[in-house]
Write a protein that holds these residues in place. Sequence first.
Motif, PDB file in Angstrom:
ATOM      1  N   GLY A 204     -37.590 -35.667  63.087  1.00 53.58           N
ATOM      2  CA  GLY A 204     -38.462 -35.200  64.045  1.00 53.58           C
ATOM      3  C   GLY A 204     -38.592 -34.617  65.321  1.00 53.58           C
ATOM      4  N   ASP A 208     -43.949 -32.692  67.492  1.00 54.95           N
ATOM      5  CA  ASP A 208     -44.777 -32.536  65.668  1.00 54.95           C
ATOM      6  C   ASP A 208     -45.310 -33.640  65.450  1.00 54.95           C
ATOM      7  OD1 ASP A 208     -42.802 -30.688  64.603  1.00 54.95           O
ATOM      8  OD2 ASP A 208     -41.036 -31.924  64.323  1.00 54.95           O
ATOM      9  N   LEU A 219     -44.864 -35.238  58.062  1.00 59.95           N
ATOM     10  CA  LEU A 219     -44.587 -34.772  59.410  1.00 59.95           C
ATOM     11  C   LEU A 219     -45.486 -33.121  59.202  1.00 59.95           C
ATOM     12  CD1 LEU A 219     -42.446 -34.167  60.942  1.00 59.95           C
ATOM     13  CD2 LEU A 219     -41.286 -32.389  59.794  1.00 59.95           C
ATOM     14  N   ASN A 220     -46.010 -33.029  60.275  1.00 61.22           N
ATOM     15  CA  ASN A 220     -47.491 -32.259  60.826  1.00 61.22           C
ATOM     16  C   ASN A 220     -48.269 -31.698  60.045  1.00 61.22           C
ATOM     17  OD1 ASN A 220     -45.893 -31.307  62.847  1.00 61.22           O
ATOM     18  ND2 ASN A 220     -44.326 -29.950  62.350  1.00 61.22           N
TER      19      ASN A 220
END
Length: 322
Positions: A204, A208, A219-220
């Motif tokens: 990350g 993020d 992630l996101n």
Amino acid sequence: MEQRLFIAACVMYAFTWLTRWLKRKEKINSRRAFAWWHTVFTVIILSCVWWVFAFIMGEGGLAPIPVWKKCAAGIITLGLAVYGYKRALQADTPRQQKIMKEDLDWANTVYFAGFVASLVMFFLVQAFKIPSASMENTLLIGDHLFVNKAVYGFRVPFTKKHFLPFKQVEREDIVIFTFPATHKEQINCGGVQYGKDFVKRVIGMPGDKVEVRQGRVWLNDEELSRQPYERYEELERVPKEGEYDMAEYQALWKTHRLDNELGMELRDNFGPVIVPENTYFVMGDNRDNSCDSRFWGPVPRENIKGKAWFIHWPVSRWRIIK
């Protein structure tokens, strides 16, 4: 390591300067004074050698030095000091001059080599030994590798400041960093990690949103596709115990206290958290056996020493690290 080499080099340089001053003042002309001078030299140079090698034998401070090794080093130092004293005490003037020349040659060699090696390690390349299985199968226990310390910028000696970076830290870089502990007694992953060097992969970036659900990284708000370097084990996942106040959760994570509250649950169910500015979220490739940012928080940019570059030992594993 580089700091120890630099300090050892400074000690030897100071000793050679002091020796020349004492010689000009005729303070070490008598046999007894010369014998004590030679004994002090023996103790100093051996102490510098043991101090540097203690760091290596202890795997960069990650493993304690056995008591028997410390005792052996002390006995060897004492024995050589006594031998050196008797040898110097019995020496006539020509022999004293020869012994002094040999000692100063050794001192010059040590401080010159120490200065050169420490400068190289401060600014360019550092050796590192993999102490755990957290990066398997990319990096194995016992792998010896070189770390590129210049790629993210040259570090100002004895500080964490960097300048003139060739590139910025990027996602999926394998980085070596000093553990982000705030005090020496801080407990993470079941022990004190203060001052230790870790190696992990950047997952990350600043800003993020990172989450782990049933062992998989999001992630996101998107699940990351599985990469060839990731390693998982067939095991029962630790369930999430309940819902948490996310503001408090984020605060505990940022201050390296979350694992003391939730323990192994964080391995399989973590977050979501937002990676703070100028910090990174890192994980081991061996996802089910890694003490990483899930447990102890983000890594500040200033703690990152460099990028893992090349495995040089064992020979069978020579390779560029990706």
